[in-house]
Structures are given as C-alpha cells and as structure tokens.
Design a protein around this motif. Sequence first.
Motif, mmCIF file in Angstrom:
data_model
loop_
_atom_site.group_PDB
_atom_site.id
_atom_site.type_symbol
_atom_site.label_atom_id
_atom_site.label_comp_id
_atom_site.label_asym_id
_atom_site.label_seq_id
_atom_site.Cartn_x
_atom_site.Cartn_y
_atom_site.Cartn_z
ATOM 1 N N ILE A 71 0.757 -1.329 0.007
ATOM 2 C CA ILE A 71 0.002 -0.056 -0.022
ATOM 3 C C ILE A 71 0.756 1.319 -0.044
ATOM 4 C CG2 ILE A 71 -1.684 1.344 1.266
ATOM 5 C CD1 ILE A 71 -2.830 -1.190 2.358
ATOM 6 N N ILE A 72 0.608 2.178 -0.836
ATOM 7 C CA ILE A 72 1.297 3.546 -1.048
ATOM 8 C C ILE A 72 0.435 4.521 -0.589
ATOM 9 C CG2 ILE A 72 2.724 4.893 -2.366
ATOM 10 C CD1 ILE A 72 3.562 2.410 -3.849
ATOM 11 N N SER A 73 0.865 5.438 0.344
ATOM 12 C CA SER A 73 -0.011 6.826 0.325
ATOM 13 C C SER A 73 1.071 7.977 0.535
ATOM 14 C CB SER A 73 -0.820 6.710 1.599
ATOM 15 O OG SER A 73 -0.020 6.472 2.635
ATOM 16 N N LYS A 74 0.363 9.226 -0.073
ATOM 17 C CA LYS A 74 1.308 10.442 0.059
ATOM 18 C C LYS A 74 0.661 11.397 0.668
ATOM 19 C CE LYS A 74 2.498 14.128 -3.211
ATOM 20 N NZ LYS A 74 2.654 14.471 -4.518
ATOM 21 N N PRO A 78 0.923 21.183 5.442
ATOM 22 C CA PRO A 78 0.886 22.782 5.071
ATOM 23 C C PRO A 78 2.320 23.248 4.622
ATOM 24 C CG PRO A 78 -0.533 21.992 6.929
ATOM 25 C CD PRO A 78 0.420 20.871 6.829
ATOM 26 N N CYS A 79 3.452 22.727 5.621
ATOM 27 C CA CYS A 79 4.767 23.470 5.131
ATOM 28 C C CYS A 79 5.327 23.109 3.848
ATOM 29 C CB CYS A 79 5.633 23.092 6.251
ATOM 30 S SG CYS A 79 6.042 21.456 6.440
ATOM 31 N N GLY A 80 4.825 21.935 3.126
ATOM 32 C CA GLY A 80 5.212 21.635 1.708
ATOM 33 C C GLY A 80 5.866 20.469 1.792
ATOM 34 N N THR A 81 6.205 19.958 3.182
ATOM 35 C CA THR A 81 6.726 18.574 3.289
ATOM 36 C C THR A 81 5.978 17.651 2.845
ATOM 37 O OG1 THR A 81 8.035 19.365 5.336
ATOM 38 C CG2 THR A 81 7.903 16.991 5.123
ATOM 39 N N VAL A 82 6.501 16.564 2.338
ATOM 40 C CA VAL A 82 5.684 15.264 1.610
ATOM 41 C C VAL A 82 6.135 14.107 2.525
ATOM 42 C CG1 VAL A 82 5.307 13.919 -0.121
ATOM 43 C CG2 VAL A 82 5.622 16.550 -0.650
ATOM 44 N N LYS A 83 5.067 13.221 2.872
ATOM 45 C CA LYS A 83 5.320 12.034 3.599
ATOM 46 C C LYS A 83 4.847 10.982 2.530
ATOM 47 C CE LYS A 83 6.289 13.377 7.758
ATOM 48 N NZ LYS A 83 7.511 12.787 8.741
ATOM 49 N N ILE A 84 5.789 10.179 2.197
ATOM 50 C CA ILE A 84 5.240 9.017 1.589
ATOM 51 C C ILE A 84 5.355 7.708 2.088
ATOM 52 C CG2 ILE A 84 5.800 7.694 -0.849
ATOM 53 C CD1 ILE A 84 5.926 10.371 -2.124
ATOM 54 N N ASP A 85 4.039 7.159 2.294
ATOM 55 C CA ASP A 85 4.038 5.753 3.142
ATOM 56 C C ASP A 85 4.073 4.524 2.176
ATOM 57 O OD1 ASP A 85 4.049 6.897 5.610
ATOM 58 O OD2 ASP A 85 1.642 6.958 5.508
ATOM 59 N N VAL A 90 8.354 4.888 5.665
ATOM 60 C CA VAL A 90 8.001 6.347 5.737
ATOM 61 C C VAL A 90 9.239 6.971 4.951
ATOM 62 C CG1 VAL A 90 7.026 8.295 6.743
ATOM 63 C CG2 VAL A 90 6.374 6.108 7.288
ATOM 64 N N TRP A 91 8.675 7.849 4.018
ATOM 65 C CA TRP A 91 9.828 8.744 3.514
ATOM 66 C C TRP A 91 9.313 10.029 3.829
ATOM 67 C CZ3 TRP A 91 10.476 7.307 -2.372
ATOM 68 C CH2 TRP A 91 10.934 5.827 -2.590
ATOM 69 N N THR A 92 10.146 10.922 4.330
ATOM 70 C CA THR A 92 9.949 12.520 4.626
ATOM 71 C C THR A 92 10.776 13.120 3.494
ATOM 72 O OG1 THR A 92 9.429 11.854 7.066
ATOM 73 C CG2 THR A 92 9.782 14.396 6.272
ATOM 74 N N LEU A 93 10.199 13.693 2.826
ATOM 75 C CA LEU A 93 10.683 14.343 1.564
ATOM 76 C C LEU A 93 10.607 16.102 1.608
ATOM 77 C CD1 LEU A 93 9.239 12.253 -1.337
ATOM 78 C CD2 LEU A 93 11.472 12.167 0.010
ATOM 79 N N THR A 94 11.737 16.666 1.166
ATOM 80 C CA THR A 94 11.406 18.248 1.093
ATOM 81 C C THR A 94 10.610 18.486 -0.035
ATOM 82 O OG1 THR A 94 13.381 18.359 -0.175
ATOM 83 C CG2 THR A 94 13.697 18.600 2.154
ATOM 84 N N PRO A 95 10.239 19.872 -0.280
ATOM 85 C CA PRO A 95 9.453 19.948 -1.514
ATOM 86 C C PRO A 95 10.439 19.808 -2.552
ATOM 87 C CG PRO A 95 8.754 21.755 0.021
ATOM 88 C CD PRO A 95 9.846 20.731 0.526
ATOM 89 N N LYS A 96 11.689 20.276 -2.934
ATOM 90 C CA LYS A 96 12.217 19.889 -3.803
ATOM 91 C C LYS A 96 12.530 18.380 -4.068
ATOM 92 C CE LYS A 96 17.011 20.940 -6.012
ATOM 93 N NZ LYS A 96 18.069 21.619 -6.005
ATOM 94 N N GLU A 97 12.871 17.722 -3.065
ATOM 95 C CA GLU A 97 13.201 16.171 -3.120
ATOM 96 C C GLU A 97 11.787 15.384 -3.890
ATOM 97 O OE1 GLU A 97 15.904 15.218 0.536
ATOM 98 O OE2 GLU A 97 13.948 15.345 0.983
ATOM 99 N N ALA A 98 10.723 16.023 -3.298
ATOM 100 C CA ALA A 98 9.433 15.514 -4.098
ATOM 101 C C ALA A 98 9.187 15.758 -5.282
ATOM 102 C CB ALA A 98 8.179 16.153 -3.188
ATOM 103 N N ARG A 99 9.504 16.905 -5.744
ATOM 104 C CA ARG A 99 9.591 17.337 -7.175
ATOM 105 C C ARG A 99 10.575 16.286 -7.997
ATOM 106 N NH1 ARG A 99 9.183 22.342 -5.059
ATOM 107 N NH2 ARG A 99 11.601 22.925 -5.536
ATOM 108 N N VAL A 100 11.908 16.088 -7.519
ATOM 109 C CA VAL A 100 12.968 15.410 -8.096
ATOM 110 C C VAL A 100 12.203 13.782 -8.238
ATOM 111 C CG1 VAL A 100 14.805 13.926 -7.811
ATOM 112 C CG2 VAL A 100 14.707 16.549 -7.472
ATOM 113 N N VAL A 101 11.589 13.309 -7.022
ATOM 114 C CA VAL A 101 10.950 12.028 -7.295
ATOM 115 C C VAL A 101 9.713 11.875 -8.288
ATOM 116 C CG1 VAL A 101 9.651 10.288 -5.832
ATOM 117 C CG2 VAL A 101 11.958 11.293 -4.815
#
Length: 152
Positions: A71-74, A78-85, A90-101
């Motif tokens: 199961i994958i969820s995103k 509010p601060c732009g941080t992205v959590k991907i389960d 659990v991945w915690t990504l900065t906004p830039k990392e999320a864009r790269v992924v």
Amino acid sequence: MRVTNKQMVLDAIIDLNNQEQSVTRETLSGVIDLPLAIIDEKLTSLINDGLIYRIQRGIYLPIVTHDQARIISKIVLPCGTVKIDIGDDVWTLTPKEARVVGSLMAADAMQYSNIEIGHHAALTTAKMDLQTKEMRREIRELQKLLPASNPA
C-alpha cells in the motif's frame, strides 16, 4: 555480446508482461523480428527450462515474479513537506526532493496511463464488436421477414 533468439524471446515476454500486455506468439512476432516457427520453438524451450509458463492456450507469462505490491500513500503537509508511506516505510521529503522523485516517476505514470487507456480501448472495442454482431443478426432476421423482390 550477441543475444540469442531464445534470450530475445524471453526479454520480449518479460517486457510485454511488465506492460500488462497479453503475450502470444503473434504479439511476440510483432515485437521481435523472428519467424513464427522460431518463436514457437523458443517458447517450447523456455517452458521446458521453467522460465515461462502457458496460462492458457497461446498465452504466456514469465516465471519472474515480484513481491506483492504494498500500500502506498502520500501526504502533503502545510509547510510543503511530503510524507510517502510505502508499506511499513515512511519517506519524509522536502518539496524539492518530492519534485525530483515526481520527475523520476513521470515516465512510469505515463506508462500506467497508456496501459489503462489500452485496457479501456480493448473493452470498448469488445463491446462494439458484440453490438455489431447483434445488429448483423437482427438485420438478417429482418431480411428473412421481407418479401423477396422481383425484378420487373
């Protein structure tokens, strides 16, 4: 290094399967430039070697298997941080990392979209074929009811 015909057939089977396409001798001949007789011979050899199996007459799958999809969820905070389960990870990504992924996954997203469009097109085509057959049957029945025309 030269790729053997057997390896070429196996690679094509794996590639078609990964794209969720039906693998038949005809689809293989459309993907690789080999005569059907050679494809048939290589399919038999791959089955005997335990590298592919026939799921039903004329349809093949590779033995290569992946683990069951997790199961994958995103979640976007509010601060732009992205959590991907992903399963238990659990991945915690900065906004830039999320864009790269996201940019790295764009081709996979397009492929998924194309696969879904292909499935939808196949279902629509099958429905249209059934409707066409039904209409032809109805026309034949109506033609039987009409009196034969006499040339004057």
